[in-house]
Write a protein that holds these residues in place. Structure first.
Motif, PDB file in Angstrom:
ATOM      1  N   ARG A   1     -57.081  -9.931  30.568  1.00 52.72           N
ATOM      2  CA  ARG A   1     -56.828 -11.028  29.666  1.00 52.72           C
ATOM      3  C   ARG A   1     -56.794 -10.465  28.350  1.00 52.72           C
ATOM      4  NH1 ARG A   1     -58.831 -16.415  29.698  1.00 52.72           N
ATOM      5  NH2 ARG A   1     -60.378 -16.023  31.372  1.00 52.72           N
ATOM      6  N   PRO A   2     -55.490 -10.663  27.507  1.00 57.90           N
ATOM      7  CA  PRO A   2     -55.480 -10.294  26.116  1.00 57.90           C
ATOM      8  C   PRO A   2     -56.497 -11.040  25.215  1.00 57.90           C
ATOM      9  CG  PRO A   2     -53.133 -10.813  27.304  1.00 57.90           C
ATOM     10  CD  PRO A   2     -54.216 -11.154  28.239  1.00 57.90           C
ATOM     11  N   ALA A   3     -57.095 -10.125  24.420  1.00 64.09           N
ATOM     12  CA  ALA A   3     -58.012 -10.597  23.703  1.00 64.09           C
ATOM     13  C   ALA A   3     -57.371 -11.531  22.290  1.00 64.09           C
ATOM     14  CB  ALA A   3     -58.853  -9.493  23.124  1.00 64.09           C
ATOM     15  N   SER A   4     -56.276 -11.245  21.981  1.00 62.40           N
ATOM     16  CA  SER A   4     -55.339 -12.112  21.219  1.00 62.40           C
ATOM     17  C   SER A   4     -54.223 -12.735  21.674  1.00 62.40           C
ATOM     18  CB  SER A   4     -55.083 -11.173  19.910  1.00 62.40           C
ATOM     19  OG  SER A   4     -54.184 -11.780  19.154  1.00 62.40           O
ATOM     20  N   VAL A   5     -53.976 -13.922  21.117  1.00 57.49           N
ATOM     21  CA  VAL A   5     -52.658 -14.659  21.645  1.00 57.49           C
ATOM     22  C   VAL A   5     -51.435 -14.019  20.904  1.00 57.49           C
ATOM     23  CG1 VAL A   5     -53.778 -16.691  22.281  1.00 57.49           C
ATOM     24  CG2 VAL A   5     -53.104 -16.439  20.031  1.00 57.49           C
ATOM     25  N   ILE A   6     -51.744 -13.202  19.914  1.00 58.78           N
ATOM     26  CA  ILE A   6     -50.522 -12.837  19.157  1.00 58.78           C
ATOM     27  C   ILE A   6     -50.647 -11.224  19.307  1.00 58.78           C
ATOM     28  CG2 ILE A   6     -51.726 -12.916  16.958  1.00 58.78           C
ATOM     29  CD1 ILE A   6     -49.071 -13.180  15.309  1.00 58.78           C
ATOM     30  N   ASN A   7     -49.554 -10.540  19.459  1.00 59.40           N
ATOM     31  CA  ASN A   7     -49.628  -9.240  19.761  1.00 59.40           C
ATOM     32  C   ASN A   7     -48.446  -8.616  19.431  1.00 59.40           C
ATOM     33  OD1 ASN A   7     -52.379  -9.194  21.727  1.00 59.40           O
ATOM     34  ND2 ASN A   7     -50.791 -10.868  22.612  1.00 59.40           N
ATOM     35  N   VAL A   8     -48.333  -7.213  19.221  1.00 58.78           N
ATOM     36  CA  VAL A   8     -47.063  -6.384  18.757  1.00 58.78           C
ATOM     37  C   VAL A   8     -46.547  -6.180  19.840  1.00 58.78           C
ATOM     38  CG1 VAL A   8     -46.242  -4.230  17.939  1.00 58.78           C
ATOM     39  CG2 VAL A   8     -48.187  -5.217  16.898  1.00 58.78           C
ATOM     40  N   SER A   9     -45.106  -6.718  19.643  1.00 57.89           N
ATOM     41  CA  SER A   9     -43.846  -6.473  20.436  1.00 57.89           C
ATOM     42  C   SER A   9     -43.302  -5.084  20.643  1.00 57.89           C
ATOM     43  CB  SER A   9     -42.687  -7.333  20.202  1.00 57.89           C
ATOM     44  OG  SER A   9     -41.839  -7.560  21.323  1.00 57.89           O
ATOM     45  N   ALA A  10     -42.520  -4.957  21.555  1.00 57.66           N
ATOM     46  CA  ALA A  10     -41.944  -3.550  21.835  1.00 57.66           C
ATOM     47  C   ALA A  10     -41.006  -2.993  20.839  1.00 57.66           C
ATOM     48  CB  ALA A  10     -40.758  -3.772  23.245  1.00 57.66           C
ATOM     49  N   MET A  11     -41.696  -1.959  20.309  1.00 56.04           N
ATOM     50  CA  MET A  11     -40.926  -1.443  19.235  1.00 56.04           C
ATOM     51  C   MET A  11     -41.184   0.295  19.481  1.00 56.04           C
ATOM     52  SD  MET A  11     -41.190  -3.754  16.005  1.00 56.04           S
ATOM     53  CE  MET A  11     -43.226  -3.756  15.955  1.00 56.04           C
TER      54      MET A  11
ATOM     55  N   PRO B   1     -65.003 -10.851  32.634  1.00 48.06           N
ATOM     56  CA  PRO B   1     -65.015  -9.470  32.550  1.00 48.06           C
ATOM     57  C   PRO B   1     -63.569  -8.778  32.286  1.00 48.06           C
ATOM     58  CG  PRO B   1     -65.090 -10.493  34.855  1.00 48.06           C
ATOM     59  CD  PRO B   1     -64.930 -11.577  33.973  1.00 48.06           C
ATOM     60  N   HIS B   2     -62.491  -9.427  32.304  1.00 49.13           N
ATOM     61  CA  HIS B   2     -61.182  -8.622  32.219  1.00 49.13           C
ATOM     62  C   HIS B   2     -60.765  -9.031  30.682  1.00 49.13           C
ATOM     63  CE1 HIS B   2     -61.454  -8.800  36.716  1.00 49.13           C
ATOM     64  NE2 HIS B   2     -61.381 -10.018  36.700  1.00 49.13           N
ATOM     65  N   LEU B   3     -61.490  -9.418  29.861  1.00 48.07           N
ATOM     66  CA  LEU B   3     -61.130  -9.530  28.513  1.00 48.07           C
ATOM     67  C   LEU B   3     -60.871  -8.074  27.849  1.00 48.07           C
ATOM     68  CD1 LEU B   3     -60.764 -11.562  26.040  1.00 48.07           C
ATOM     69  CD2 LEU B   3     -62.944 -11.082  25.550  1.00 48.07           C
ATOM     70  N   GLY B   4     -59.689  -7.893  27.213  1.00 47.33           N
ATOM     71  CA  GLY B   4     -59.184  -6.904  26.479  1.00 47.33           C
ATOM     72  C   GLY B   4     -59.811  -6.663  25.212  1.00 47.33           C
ATOM     73  N   GLY B   5     -59.323  -5.742  24.287  1.00 44.43           N
ATOM     74  CA  GLY B   5     -59.820  -5.419  23.094  1.00 44.43           C
ATOM     75  C   GLY B   5     -61.202  -4.877  22.738  1.00 44.43           C
ATOM     76  N   ASN B   6     -61.751  -4.968  21.847  1.00 44.80           N
ATOM     77  CA  ASN B   6     -63.158  -4.338  21.536  1.00 44.80           C
ATOM     78  C   ASN B   6     -64.130  -5.585  21.960  1.00 44.80           C
ATOM     79  OD1 ASN B   6     -62.271  -2.227  20.241  1.00 44.80           O
ATOM     80  ND2 ASN B   6     -62.037  -3.038  18.283  1.00 44.80           N
ATOM     81  N   TYR B   7     -63.662  -6.697  22.701  1.00 41.50           N
ATOM     82  CA  TYR B   7     -64.457  -7.384  23.177  1.00 41.50           C
ATOM     83  C   TYR B   7     -64.872  -7.112  24.713  1.00 41.50           C
ATOM     84  CZ  TYR B   7     -63.431 -10.653  19.207  1.00 41.50           C
ATOM     85  OH  TYR B   7     -63.239 -11.145  18.011  1.00 41.50           O
TER      86      TYR B   7
END
Length: 537
Positions: free
Chosen positions: A145-155, A511-517
């Protein structure tokens, strides 16, 4: 000899200037064999080429008005810069946009906004805004589960400089966002604190064998050694040049880039337009399932949208078999890239608005929208556009050029010639040495946090707790002429499927939350995934 030097010393400074201009004129008239303008107008003909070179900068800062410049106008860039610096990003005296123009977005606020109760996660952290869905839920060993709804795209590293990549990665770590590697492989600069989505295209950089073919063993090893890799994304095409491969010239391949990508140094490297690991929809689904089984991770695809027959076939097979991608990234034709032919960038692939709506309707008709996490990519890095995208059915947003601007990109539009003045899109050691990683990572962090905060404020103003609750009737479109306004539902002919969202508190406890959370309970899933992968290989 002294008399010789004394003669030169008697020449005034303006004499040296005239002598220099005379030499240029002689060169232009008698030795120039390429430029007619310089030959016919010696010396002053150079002004034409100077103005051509600095034209974008002149228009951007002097000629164009606040809402005119493309691809991002001055108001949009200023909002990103101010947000990234954590400065005042407001504007005064009301909007200066033509609110009666076609395609203008209106978000319908509620009479009574959503009220944060005492103890709500957003009362203590107004920036916490995770994805409402889980990638690979119930299907993969290690869902995400991404911890943010905005993330860095493929670069990729190679397209962007090492310092730019590291700044973005550290900033994503601070903002609990994920960082998509792009198709250049996983570099050390992608490993500075954030979740990572490992992305590869037709060149299979970083996961290829000596012959240039895809290597599953390489991918499994990579995911075992780097637990921050939370998902795998297969690029079918990108918005700026769908259906076209690319060439990485030998001059840009340093020893470091060669080692990371698994390519020879000193030779041009071709990225073909098609994949060699699979052909057609059924083989692609088999390939996706093989990757997911071997790594335990969610696997998705990224693609621009044009013809819809293959999308219909994909949805039909997924409905019939229960197999297929866990997430789908839809890239708009307006998306950016380091280099693309104008014919592709301008005309090939649908804009995000039309491409996404077409694909979403197909997946809705096959009852797949609850199972698939939809990621939007294509100039969506602004809160109002994000609200519109969520109303249409996206679950997450990836940003590329907006993230580049947060670390100093000035939209010079010379990414393709390795002369980026801000050091972001160049491999020049000198140009990128001006990037202060600590400062730029903080700016990335603030851009993401302020974006989420403003998106949440819009969400609450509309009476909702999470932007996933937006419906197609919450946003209206100005169609121009006498059509007046229509809701997204009326304009695009569908209503999005209701997201099974139960509250931000439940997302925080996931339990699947990503990031520092990420809670400690998720570490068990990581160990299981590694153990399963080692058993198979």
């Amino acid at each position: 000899m002294d008399g010789f030097w004394n003669t030169f010393s008697l020449i005034p400074w303006w004499g040296w200037v005239l002598l220099f201009l005379l030499l240029i004129a002689i060169k232009d008239v008698f030795f120039n064999k390429r430029h007619t303008i310089k030959h016919n107008f010696p010396v002053i003909g150079h002004l034409r080429y100077i103005l051509e070179r600095i034209g974008p900068e002149l228009r951007q800062y002097i000629v164009a008005n606040n809402r005119e410049e493309l691809p991002f106008n001055r108001i949009e860039r200023s909002w990103i810069y101010a947000s990234a610096k954590n400065e005042n990003n407001y504007e005064g005296f009301g909007t200066d946009r033509d609110i009666y123009a076609p395609n203008y977005i209106f978000i319908n606020n509620a009479m009574f906004p959503f009220r944060l109760e005492k103890g709500h996660p957003n009362t203590n952290d107004p920036y916490f805004l995770p994805c409402a869905k889980v990638m690979g839920a119930g299907r993969r060993i290690r869902p995400f589960r991404p911890a943010s709804v905005i993330n860095v795209s493929a670069m990729s590293f190679g397209s962007l400089s090492a310092r730019a990549i590291e700044s973005l990665n550290r900033g994503c770590g601070l903002a609990n966002a994920y960082h998509n590697t792009g198709e250049g492989g996983l570099s050390p600069y992608h490993c500075s604190g954030s979740d990572v989505v490992f992305h590869f295209g037709t060149g299979y950089f970083g996961v290829r064998d000596e012959a240039g073919n895809f290597s599953l063993q390489h991918l499994v090893k990579l995911t075992q050694e780097y637990p921050q890799i939370r998902a795998v994304e297969i690029k079918l095409s990108q918005g700026a040049k769908p259906g076209k491969g690319g060439v990485l010239p030998a001059s840009k391949i340093t020893a470091e880039i060669a080692a990371i990508r698994g390519v020879p140094k000193g030779k041009d490297v071709l990225s073909p337009p098609t994949h060699s690991a699979f052909q057609g929809t059924r083989e692609m689904i088999d390939f996706i399932e093989e990757l997911a089984q071997a790594t335990g991770l969610p696997v998705g695809i990224k693609s621009a949208v044009g013809k819809l027959d293959d999308w219909r076939e994909l949805a039909k097979i997924m409905q019939d078999t229960g197999r297929g991608p866990d997430f789908i990234t839809i890239d708009g034709g307006e998306g950016g890239t380091g280099a693309a032919p104008p014919s592709f960038a301008d005309h090939v692939a649908l804009p995000w608005l039309f491409g996404f709506s077409d694909v979403y309707k197909i997946f809705k008709s096959h009852q797949l929208c609850e199972r698939v996490v939809f990621v939007g990519s294509g100039k969506l890095g602004f809160p109002a556009k994000a609200a519109m995208a969520f109303a249409m059915g996206v679950d997450c947003i990836n940003v590329a050029r907006e993230a580049m601007m947060s670390i100093g990109c000035i939209q010079a539009q010379i990414c393709h010639n390795n002369h980026c003045p801000s050091g972001v899109a160049t491999q020049s050691k000198w140009r990128q040495s001006g990037i202060n990683i600590q400062d730029k990572s903080t700016r990335t962090h603030f851009y993401f946090k302020n974006f989420r905060k403003e998106l949440l404020e819009i969400t609450h103003a509309c009476g909702y707790e999470h932007p996933s609750q937006f419906t197609m009737d919450d946003v209206e479109f100005s169609l121009g002429d006498r059509n007046l306004l229509k809701t997204l539902a009326d304009a695009f002919g569908y209503n999005k499927v209701k997201i099974p969202f139960t509250g931000i508190k439940d997302c925080m406890d996931c339990p699947h939350l990503g990031g520092n959370y990420e809670p400690k309970s998720a570490k068990k899933a990581v160990k299981q995934a590694r153990k399963a992968a080692k058993v198979r290989y």
